[in-house]
Design a protein around this motif. Structure first.
Motif, PDB file in Angstrom:
ATOM      1  N   ARG A 333      36.196  40.777 -28.811  1.00 21.90           N
ATOM      2  CA  ARG A 333      35.279  40.178 -27.836  1.00 21.90           C
ATOM      3  C   ARG A 333      33.834  40.540 -28.144  1.00 21.90           C
ATOM      4  NH1 ARG A 333      35.579  36.017 -24.092  1.00 21.90           N
ATOM      5  NH2 ARG A 333      33.996  36.317 -22.496  1.00 21.90           N
ATOM      6  N   ILE A 334      33.601  41.799 -28.502  1.00 19.78           N
ATOM      7  CA  ILE A 334      32.238  42.231 -28.816  1.00 19.78           C
ATOM      8  C   ILE A 334      31.702  41.500 -30.036  1.00 19.78           C
ATOM      9  CG2 ILE A 334      30.958  44.177 -29.815  1.00 19.78           C
ATOM     10  CD1 ILE A 334      31.006  44.224 -26.807  1.00 19.78           C
ATOM     11  N   GLU A 335      32.534  41.322 -31.041  1.00 13.59           N
ATOM     12  CA  GLU A 335      32.073  40.630 -32.239  1.00 13.59           C
ATOM     13  C   GLU A 335      31.795  39.156 -31.957  1.00 13.59           C
ATOM     14  OE1 GLU A 335      34.847  41.734 -35.392  1.00 13.59           O
ATOM     15  OE2 GLU A 335      34.704  43.781 -34.628  1.00 13.59           O
ATOM     16  N   GLU A 336      32.583  38.561 -31.051  1.00 10.68           N
ATOM     17  CA  GLU A 336      32.285  37.203 -30.599  1.00 10.68           C
ATOM     18  C   GLU A 336      30.924  37.174 -29.906  1.00 10.68           C
ATOM     19  OE1 GLU A 336      34.995  34.167 -29.689  1.00 10.68           O
ATOM     20  OE2 GLU A 336      34.768  34.658 -31.814  1.00 10.68           O
ATOM     21  N   ASP A 337      30.680  38.166 -29.090  1.00 10.37           N
ATOM     22  CA  ASP A 337      29.434  38.263 -28.333  1.00 10.37           C
ATOM     23  C   ASP A 337      28.256  38.493 -29.269  1.00 10.37           C
ATOM     24  OD1 ASP A 337      28.026  38.215 -25.947  1.00 10.37           O
ATOM     25  OD2 ASP A 337      28.212  40.357 -25.599  1.00 10.37           O
ATOM     26  N   ALA A 338      28.438  39.422 -30.222  1.00  7.88           N
ATOM     27  CA  ALA A 338      27.343  39.781 -31.127  1.00  7.88           C
ATOM     28  C   ALA A 338      26.877  38.589 -31.965  1.00  7.88           C
ATOM     29  CB  ALA A 338      27.773  40.927 -32.035  1.00  7.88           C
ATOM     30  N   ARG A 339      27.803  37.668 -32.264  1.00  7.48           N
ATOM     31  CA  ARG A 339      27.415  36.498 -33.048  1.00  7.48           C
ATOM     32  C   ARG A 339      26.431  35.601 -32.301  1.00  7.48           C
ATOM     33  NH1 ARG A 339      32.571  36.835 -35.775  1.00  7.48           N
ATOM     34  NH2 ARG A 339      33.743  35.947 -34.048  1.00  7.48           N
ATOM     35  N   LEU A 340      26.374  35.758 -30.990  1.00  6.12           N
ATOM     36  CA  LEU A 340      25.451  34.961 -30.179  1.00  6.12           C
ATOM     37  C   LEU A 340      24.100  35.639 -29.996  1.00  6.12           C
ATOM     38  CD1 LEU A 340      27.981  33.920 -27.366  1.00  6.12           C
ATOM     39  CD2 LEU A 340      27.372  32.630 -29.418  1.00  6.12           C
ATOM     40  N   ILE A 341      23.966  36.848 -30.537  1.00  9.67           N
ATOM     41  CA  ILE A 341      22.747  37.627 -30.312  1.00  9.67           C
ATOM     42  C   ILE A 341      21.992  37.786 -31.623  1.00  9.67           C
ATOM     43  CG2 ILE A 341      21.810  39.793 -29.417  1.00  9.67           C
ATOM     44  CD1 ILE A 341      24.416  40.184 -27.893  1.00  9.67           C
ATOM     45  N   PRO A 342      20.928  37.056 -31.823  1.00 11.62           N
ATOM     46  CA  PRO A 342      20.162  37.197 -33.070  1.00 11.62           C
ATOM     47  C   PRO A 342      19.355  38.494 -33.065  1.00 11.62           C
ATOM     48  CG  PRO A 342      19.032  35.703 -31.582  1.00 11.62           C
ATOM     49  CD  PRO A 342      20.346  36.053 -30.916  1.00 11.62           C
ATOM     50  N   ILE A 343      18.947  38.906 -34.242  1.00  7.05           N
ATOM     51  CA  ILE A 343      18.030  40.054 -34.340  1.00  7.05           C
ATOM     52  C   ILE A 343      16.772  39.734 -33.543  1.00  7.05           C
ATOM     53  CG2 ILE A 343      16.359  41.052 -35.959  1.00  7.05           C
ATOM     54  CD1 ILE A 343      18.860  42.594 -36.054  1.00  7.05           C
ATOM     55  N   THR A 344      16.260  40.729 -32.845  1.00  7.51           N
ATOM     56  CA  THR A 344      15.084  40.539 -31.996  1.00  7.51           C
ATOM     57  C   THR A 344      13.843  40.241 -32.829  1.00  7.51           C
ATOM     58  OG1 THR A 344      16.003  42.045 -30.347  1.00  7.51           O
ATOM     59  CG2 THR A 344      13.636  41.609 -30.232  1.00  7.51           C
ATOM     60  N   GLY A 345      13.198  39.137 -32.518  1.00  4.13           N
ATOM     61  CA  GLY A 345      11.961  38.785 -33.198  1.00  4.13           C
ATOM     62  C   GLY A 345      10.781  39.563 -32.650  1.00  4.13           C
ATOM     63  N   THR A 346       9.674  39.471 -33.325  1.00  2.00           N
ATOM     64  CA  THR A 346       8.481  40.230 -32.941  1.00  2.00           C
ATOM     65  C   THR A 346       7.399  39.349 -32.326  1.00  2.00           C
ATOM     66  OG1 THR A 346       7.543  39.971 -35.158  1.00  2.00           O
ATOM     67  CG2 THR A 346       8.924  41.911 -34.759  1.00  2.00           C
ATOM     68  N   GLU A 347       7.735  38.082 -32.094  1.00  2.00           N
ATOM     69  CA  GLU A 347       6.705  37.157 -31.610  1.00  2.00           C
ATOM     70  C   GLU A 347       6.240  37.476 -30.194  1.00  2.00           C
ATOM     71  OE1 GLU A 347      10.830  35.715 -30.998  1.00  2.00           O
ATOM     72  OE2 GLU A 347       9.657  36.213 -32.804  1.00  2.00           O
ATOM     73  N   ARG A 348       7.064  38.163 -29.419  1.00  2.00           N
ATOM     74  CA  ARG A 348       6.652  38.453 -28.044  1.00  2.00           C
ATOM     75  C   ARG A 348       5.717  39.670 -27.942  1.00  2.00           C
ATOM     76  NH1 ARG A 348      12.242  40.377 -27.068  1.00  2.00           N
ATOM     77  NH2 ARG A 348      12.235  42.640 -26.824  1.00  2.00           N
ATOM     78  N   ILE A 349       5.522  40.394 -29.054  1.00  2.00           N
ATOM     79  CA  ILE A 349       4.608  41.540 -29.023  1.00  2.00           C
ATOM     80  C   ILE A 349       3.177  41.030 -29.017  1.00  2.00           C
ATOM     81  CG2 ILE A 349       3.920  43.680 -30.156  1.00  2.00           C
ATOM     82  CD1 ILE A 349       6.591  43.666 -31.619  1.00  2.00           C
ATOM     83  N   PRO A 350       2.346  41.429 -28.054  1.00  2.00           N
ATOM     84  CA  PRO A 350       0.953  40.984 -28.024  1.00  2.00           C
ATOM     85  C   PRO A 350       0.220  41.377 -29.310  1.00  2.00           C
ATOM     86  CG  PRO A 350       1.560  42.028 -25.947  1.00  2.00           C
ATOM     87  CD  PRO A 350       2.682  42.286 -26.898  1.00  2.00           C
ATOM     88  N   ASP A 351      -0.726  40.570 -29.715  1.00  2.00           N
ATOM     89  CA  ASP A 351      -1.451  40.820 -30.965  1.00  2.00           C
ATOM     90  C   ASP A 351      -2.163  42.163 -30.949  1.00  2.00           C
ATOM     91  OD1 ASP A 351      -0.609  38.414 -31.989  1.00  2.00           O
ATOM     92  OD2 ASP A 351      -2.442  37.323 -31.456  1.00  2.00           O
ATOM     93  N   ASP A 352      -2.718  42.549 -29.786  1.00  2.00           N
ATOM     94  CA  ASP A 352      -3.431  43.821 -29.752  1.00  2.00           C
ATOM     95  C   ASP A 352      -2.480  44.999 -29.925  1.00  2.00           C
ATOM     96  OD1 ASP A 352      -2.318  43.263 -27.214  1.00  2.00           O
ATOM     97  OD2 ASP A 352      -3.677  44.688 -26.260  1.00  2.00           O
ATOM     98  N   VAL A 353      -1.239  44.866 -29.440  1.00  2.00           N
ATOM     99  CA  VAL A 353      -0.257  45.925 -29.615  1.00  2.00           C
ATOM    100  C   VAL A 353       0.181  45.991 -31.078  1.00  2.00           C
ATOM    101  CG1 VAL A 353       2.043  46.740 -28.952  1.00  2.00           C
ATOM    102  CG2 VAL A 353       0.510  45.782 -27.229  1.00  2.00           C
ATOM    103  N   LYS A 354       0.358  44.831 -31.699  1.00  2.00           N
ATOM    104  CA  LYS A 354       0.699  44.824 -33.123  1.00  2.00           C
ATOM    105  C   LYS A 354      -0.387  45.520 -33.934  1.00  2.00           C
ATOM    106  CE  LYS A 354       3.573  40.642 -33.379  1.00  2.00           C
ATOM    107  NZ  LYS A 354       3.692  39.273 -33.926  1.00  2.00           N
TER     108      LYS A 354
END
Length: 621
Positions: A333-354
């Motif tokens: 079940r976990i592996e089924e679930d994990a396939r739906l979860i992509p690696i977290t992108g960095t686009e939501r990090i504000p530019d000043d924080v980057k």
């Protein structure tokens, strides 16, 4: 001489409440435990099964034939269960000499509801010998069950007028499971054409006595399965006897796995929120009762923890057997679930924080890599696990440090098959980026990672990673710690080993300038690791910890030794473990000395930066 317990038991769970033995404050009802409850609310397979698959493990309260419902409920809670099944033939309590049925008085019903509430127990099922034929009594039965919060009525006898029963099940919202004690095909044929509200309660022992293997019986039942009385037998046929779960002809691991395969697809919305716990979706409720043959329940000569005076050594073994056979199903079940979860992108990090992070990151490696290194980065937190906002910040920093230093090549993937052996040998180390939840349920995934590290690989964990798979002790032993109370707060941290190659940068850091490189003030989410967990200076080489002399620990009343580490390393077999429990806020990677610490930890895990891993307790003796 061994004593024999002469009563039928459907399930019991050994009490393992870390809070109960640690002195930690008891959980409140809001935290999932009643005011009179003593059971743990997390960290056990039986609880994870409920959250992950919708499977509730419990007892029918009349398995204790000399006890009342009230007394049995107390035992169910003490055994670590959150669900139970009521029975119409059982008395309510020593004070209420009435059966637990729809003729129970209003005061009796109020008592039962209060008892369930005080223990935070769910009466998932309610069993009756038969469902009344007359409409008025049927309606009273369903109203009674609904008032007690029951989801499914289980009947031992085939009801009359199934179509009317189906209609009543629809209007009341209560399902009906008819017990199947032999080949289920005839029963399935009888309920064809009825709604999914009418299903089956499978007695696996009876199935096997009638020559039906559980997996074969399930092929006939499929989504009609609502209740399972789980047991194993020495052979098929009437001359067999009960054996430990997973050791007989029942092939229970296969059976549970195939039941899981028929579950609805997981429902995941990984981007729905951050700094939150997403609920599991797509599960199908199922009540599971584990059976133990009366002659197999041996009373131990010594007291067992949490047994309320009962010393059911063999019963504890049954629980452990169940937790072993159900893990592959959970892992699927976990592996089924994990396939739906992509690696977290960095686009939501504000530019000043980057910009702040990039300015703080090291530009050169601590040491030149001995060879080209591959670092597998995993950030999966399946539904049910807390998903941290700063997972994105860590991924950003890991990639930027690789670009600048060429110390390693990061491979970002949440495919848990990468951790199975020998797939994991493609990497030099694994970075667990704040993974939380049932990540390592699949034994093949857990065994692959452990074997990899023991044979000379490395693993690095960040922040929430000590909260992955709390119910898998071997994971906690490998990473170095598991659970404990936590919140964002300010503490003074001390550098326990300023001479370690992982921490030398603190000596000249502005962070520690006022203390001469010894300590610094830090705000983060600190974990108050429990004293009965795997965390110990006898096992870990602590690099940074909370300074108990300079920190207000009035709310940290968890460990008598007041020892709360934040960063450590350890040897594990021939391999290396680095863990940093800091990182709930972006400050970690915005601070040069701390960013250097993470790079050094990665290079240590990769095998390029040697460091002393002698347990701290041994260094002071």
């Amino acid at each position: 001489m061994k004593k024999i317990v002469c009563f039928s038991v459907i399930v019991a769970m050994a009490l393992g409440s870390s809070q109960a033995v640690s002195g930690a404050p008891p959980a409140s009802p809001a935290a999932g435990r009643g005011v009179q409850s003593v059971r743990p609310t997390a960290g056990t397979v039986r609880i994870a099964v409920n959250m992950l698959l919708g499977w509730r493990v419990g007892i029918y309260t009349n398995v204790f034939p000399e006890l009342t419902f009230s007394e049995s409920a107390t035992h169910a809670d003490a055994l670590g269960l959150g669900s139970l099944g009521g029975d119409s033939d059982q008395k309510v309590s020593p004070q209420i000499d009435q059966n637990l049925d729809f003729n129970l008085s209003a005061d009796g019903i109020a008592f039962v509801k209060q008892r369930l509430n005080s223990l935070a127990l769910k009466m998932t099922t309610y069993r009756v010998a038969g469902i009344p034929d007359d409409q008025e009594s049927r309606e009273k039965l369903f109203a009674f069950a609904k008032d007690l919060g029951t989801e499914t009525i289980v009947t031992n006898a085939m009801p009359a007028s199934l179509s009317q029963l189906d209609e009543l099940a629809g209007t009341s919202g209560i399902k009906v499971a008819i017990e199947s004690s032999d080949d289920p095909q005839e029963l399935i044929h009888s309920i064809q054409g009825l709604s999914p509200r009418i299903g089956i309660s499978a007695n696996l022992a009876q199935w096997m006595e009638h020559g039906v293997r559980p997996a074969d019986g399930f092929k006939s039942v499929k989504d009609r399965l609502m209740v399972v009385e789980l047991s194993d037998r020495s052979s098929l046929g009437s001359n067999s006897h009960d054996v430990r779960l997973g050791t007989g002809v029942g092939e229970l691991q296969k059976f549970l796995y195939e039941v899981t395969e028929e579950e609805p697809q997981p429902e995941e919305k990984p981007s729905a929120c951050v700094n939150c716990t997403r609920p599991y979706g797509g599960t199908k409720p199922l009540f599971i009762a584990l059976t133990v043959s009366p002659w197999q329940v041996i009373v131990s000569g010594r007291k067992q923890p949490g047994s309320l005076g009962g010393n059911f050594a063999s019963l504890w073994q049954e629980t452990e057997d169940f937790e072993k056979i159900v893990r592959p199903a959970m892992g699927y079940r976990i592996e089924e679930d994990a396939r739906l979860i992509p690696i977290t992108g960095t686009e939501r990090i504000p530019d000043d924080v980057k910009a702040k992070i990039e300015a703080a990151l090291p530009r050169t490696a601590a040491v030149t890599p001995k060879e080209s290194r591959k670092l597998l980065v995993i950030d999966v937190s399946p539904a049910g696990g807390y998903y941290h906002d700063t997972v994105a910040h860590a991924n950003f920093a890991i990639q930027k440090m690789a670009d600048a230093t060429h110390a390693y090549q990061p491979i970002f993937s949440n495919d848990l098959n990468n951790l199975k052996y020998p797939n994991i040998l493609k990497y030099d180390a694994v970075f667990l980026n704040s993974i939380v939840g049932e990540v390592f349920s699949d034994p093949a995934v857990m065994d692959g990672l452990i074997r990899f590290v023991q044979q000379g690989g490395g693993v690095a964990g960040l922040h929430g990673s000590t909260y992955a798979s709390e119910d898998i002790p071997e994971y906690g032993e490998m990473i170095g710690a598991t659970t404990g109370p936590h919140r964002v707060e300010t503490a003074t941290l001390k550098v326990d080993d300023p001479n370690s190659p992982l921490t030398r940068q603190f000596a000249s850091s502005p962070l520690t300038a006022e203390s001469g490189g010894r300590d610094f003030t830090w705000t983060d989410e600190f974990y108050h690791f429990l004293p009965d967990g795997p965390y110990s200076r006898e096992k870990l080489h602590v690099l940074i910890s909370v300074d108990a002399q300079k920190t207000d620990l009035s709310s940290w009343q968890v460990r008598p030794d007041k020892d709360y580490a934040s960063v450590w390393i350890k040897s594990y077999g021939k391999g290396r473990v680095f863990d940093c429990v800091l990182g709930h806020t972006p400050t970690l990677f915005e601070t040069p000395a701390m960013a250097q610490l993470i790079l050094n930890g990665i290079q240590f895990a990769l095998g390029d930066l040697p460091a002393d891993t002698t347990p701290s307790a041994l260094l002071t003796k």
